[in-house]
Design a protein around this motif. Structure first.
Motif, PDB file in Angstrom:
ATOM      1  N   GLU A   1      35.774  43.220  54.916  1.00 25.52           N
ATOM      2  CA  GLU A   1      36.723  42.834  53.879  1.00 25.52           C
ATOM      3  C   GLU A   1      36.137  41.728  53.011  1.00 25.52           C
ATOM      4  O   GLU A   1      35.608  40.734  53.533  1.00 25.52           O
ATOM      5  CB  GLU A   1      38.033  42.354  54.540  1.00 25.52           C
ATOM      6  N   PHE A   2      36.250  41.879  51.713  1.00 25.20           N
ATOM      7  CA  PHE A   2      35.808  40.859  50.765  1.00 25.20           C
ATOM      8  C   PHE A   2      36.691  39.620  50.894  1.00 25.20           C
ATOM      9  O   PHE A   2      37.915  39.725  51.002  1.00 25.20           O
ATOM     10  CB  PHE A   2      35.875  41.413  49.352  1.00 25.20           C
ATOM     11  N   VAL A   3      36.048  38.438  50.861  1.00 28.14           N
ATOM     12  CA  VAL A   3      36.792  37.187  50.921  1.00 28.14           C
ATOM     13  C   VAL A   3      36.650  36.415  49.604  1.00 28.14           C
ATOM     14  O   VAL A   3      37.629  36.074  48.964  1.00 28.14           O
ATOM     15  CB  VAL A   3      36.313  36.316  52.093  1.00 28.14           C
ATOM     16  N   ALA A   4      35.394  36.146  49.216  1.00 25.02           N
ATOM     17  CA  ALA A   4      35.154  35.356  48.006  1.00 25.02           C
ATOM     18  C   ALA A   4      33.725  35.567  47.537  1.00 25.02           C
ATOM     19  O   ALA A   4      32.855  35.925  48.333  1.00 25.02           O
ATOM     20  CB  ALA A   4      35.411  33.874  48.272  1.00 25.02           C
ATOM     21  N   ALA A   5      33.497  35.329  46.242  1.00 29.92           N
ATOM     22  CA  ALA A   5      32.154  35.466  45.683  1.00 29.92           C
ATOM     23  C   ALA A   5      31.953  34.430  44.592  1.00 29.92           C
ATOM     24  O   ALA A   5      32.924  33.967  43.969  1.00 29.92           O
ATOM     25  CB  ALA A   5      31.937  36.871  45.129  1.00 29.92           C
ATOM     26  N   ILE A   6      30.686  34.100  44.352  1.00 30.64           N
ATOM     27  CA  ILE A   6      30.355  33.086  43.361  1.00 30.64           C
ATOM     28  C   ILE A   6      29.080  33.499  42.634  1.00 30.64           C
ATOM     29  O   ILE A   6      28.154  34.031  43.247  1.00 30.64           O
ATOM     30  CB  ILE A   6      30.208  31.700  44.033  1.00 30.64           C
ATOM     31  N   SER A   7      29.045  33.268  41.328  1.00 33.57           N
ATOM     32  CA  SER A   7      27.876  33.615  40.540  1.00 33.57           C
ATOM     33  C   SER A   7      26.718  32.663  40.847  1.00 33.57           C
ATOM     34  O   SER A   7      26.906  31.624  41.478  1.00 33.57           O
ATOM     35  CB  SER A   7      28.216  33.560  39.056  1.00 33.57           C
ATOM     36  N   TRP A   8      25.536  32.996  40.366  1.00 36.94           N
ATOM     37  CA  TRP A   8      24.362  32.186  40.691  1.00 36.94           C
ATOM     38  C   TRP A   8      24.517  30.761  40.168  1.00 36.94           C
ATOM     39  O   TRP A   8      24.056  29.807  40.791  1.00 36.94           O
ATOM     40  CB  TRP A   8      23.099  32.823  40.121  1.00 36.94           C
ATOM     41  N   SER A   9      25.202  30.588  39.056  1.00 38.95           N
ATOM     42  CA  SER A   9      25.370  29.255  38.477  1.00 38.95           C
ATOM     43  C   SER A   9      26.553  28.505  39.075  1.00 38.95           C
ATOM     44  O   SER A   9      26.688  27.289  38.879  1.00 38.95           O
ATOM     45  CB  SER A   9      25.589  29.376  36.971  1.00 38.95           C
ATOM     46  N   GLY A  10      27.411  29.233  39.773  1.00 41.63           N
ATOM     47  CA  GLY A  10      28.632  28.626  40.291  1.00 41.63           C
ATOM     48  C   GLY A  10      29.772  28.632  39.295  1.00 41.63           C
ATOM     49  O   GLY A  10      30.875  28.188  39.606  1.00 41.63           O
ATOM     50  N   GLY A  11      29.523  29.156  38.108  1.00 46.76           N
ATOM     51  CA  GLY A  11      30.530  29.095  37.067  1.00 46.76           C
ATOM     52  C   GLY A  11      31.624  30.135  37.162  1.00 46.76           C
ATOM     53  O   GLY A  11      32.674  29.999  36.533  1.00 46.76           O
ATOM     54  N   THR A  12      31.379  31.176  37.950  1.00 48.62           N
ATOM     55  CA  THR A  12      32.367  32.250  38.114  1.00 48.62           C
ATOM     56  C   THR A  12      32.626  32.460  39.591  1.00 48.62           C
ATOM     57  O   THR A  12      31.686  32.553  40.379  1.00 48.62           O
ATOM     58  CB  THR A  12      31.862  33.563  37.493  1.00 48.62           C
ATOM     59  N   THR A  13      33.897  32.531  39.949  1.00 48.86           N
ATOM     60  CA  THR A  13      34.274  32.784  41.340  1.00 48.86           C
ATOM     61  C   THR A  13      35.354  33.853  41.390  1.00 48.86           C
ATOM     62  O   THR A  13      36.143  34.014  40.442  1.00 48.86           O
ATOM     63  CB  THR A  13      34.804  31.521  42.033  1.00 48.86           C
ATOM     64  N   TYR A  14      35.368  34.589  42.481  1.00 50.87           N
ATOM     65  CA  TYR A  14      36.389  35.598  42.743  1.00 50.87           C
ATOM     66  C   TYR A  14      36.908  35.399  44.162  1.00 50.87           C
ATOM     67  O   TYR A  14      36.148  35.020  45.043  1.00 50.87           O
ATOM     68  CB  TYR A  14      35.818  37.013  42.626  1.00 50.87           C
ATOM     69  N   TYR A  15      38.192  35.713  44.355  1.00 49.52           N
ATOM     70  CA  TYR A  15      38.805  35.584  45.669  1.00 49.52           C
ATOM     71  C   TYR A  15      39.664  36.809  45.966  1.00 49.52           C
ATOM     72  O   TYR A  15      40.290  37.377  45.070  1.00 49.52           O
ATOM     73  CB  TYR A  15      39.696  34.344  45.739  1.00 49.52           C
TER      74      TYR A  15
ATOM     75  N   ILE B   1      35.176  28.762  47.514  1.00 51.29           N
ATOM     76  CA  ILE B   1      33.741  29.021  47.639  1.00 51.29           C
ATOM     77  C   ILE B   1      33.006  28.100  46.678  1.00 51.29           C
ATOM     78  O   ILE B   1      33.469  27.854  45.547  1.00 51.29           O
ATOM     79  CB  ILE B   1      33.410  30.505  47.370  1.00 51.29           C
ATOM     80  N   SER B   2      31.874  27.583  47.126  1.00 56.10           N
ATOM     81  CA  SER B   2      31.049  26.722  46.280  1.00 56.10           C
ATOM     82  C   SER B   2      29.598  26.886  46.701  1.00 56.10           C
ATOM     83  O   SER B   2      29.308  27.489  47.739  1.00 56.10           O
ATOM     84  CB  SER B   2      31.489  25.258  46.397  1.00 56.10           C
TER      85      SER B   2
END
Length: 121
Positions: free
Chosen positions: A46-60, A70-71
């Motif tokens: 199950e997907f929990v969270a994701a973050i872009s390489w720069s940290g500027g975009t997150t999904y939950y 997520i950080s």
């Protein structure tokens, strides 16, 4: 080569907090999207969270939104998952993943071995 190692799991009570860490010992993931997934016995990953390489975009995932954060710290090749207000339903093995494409599907190229989180009621 990306090599992911998770830590920080454990046994806690409902309402407690935990912070998971995922270190890339290969020091190659600073340009990769990173994500956390979880898998409980008998259930699909199950997907929990994701973050872009720069940290500027997150999904939950909706189930953790407002409770988990997520950080990442690219200087330390580390991604974190701060988990607050834990519930028994959060009990699972938590896995860190890396890929060049950010998204909620478990199609990431690189995976860690996982860390167990158990939340008692």
């Amino acid at each position: 080569q990306v090599q992911l190692v998770e830590s920080g799991g454990g046994l806690v009570q409902a309402g407690d907090s935990l912070r998971l860490s995922c270190v890339d010992s290969g020091r190659s993931s600073s340009s990769y999207a990173m994500a956390w997934f979880r898998q409980a016995p008998g259930r699909e990953r199950e997907f929990v969270a994701a973050i872009s390489w720069s940290g500027g975009t997150t999904y939950y995932a909706d189930s953790v939104k407002g409770r988990f954060t997520i950080s990442r710290d690219n200087a330390k090749n580390t991604v974190y998952l701060q988990m607050n207000s834990l519930k028994p339903d959060d009990t699972a093995v938590y896995l860190c993943a890396a890929d060049r494409v950010l998204g909620p599907l478990p199609a990431y190229d690189y995976w860690g071995q996982g860390t167990q989180v158990t939340v008692s009621s």
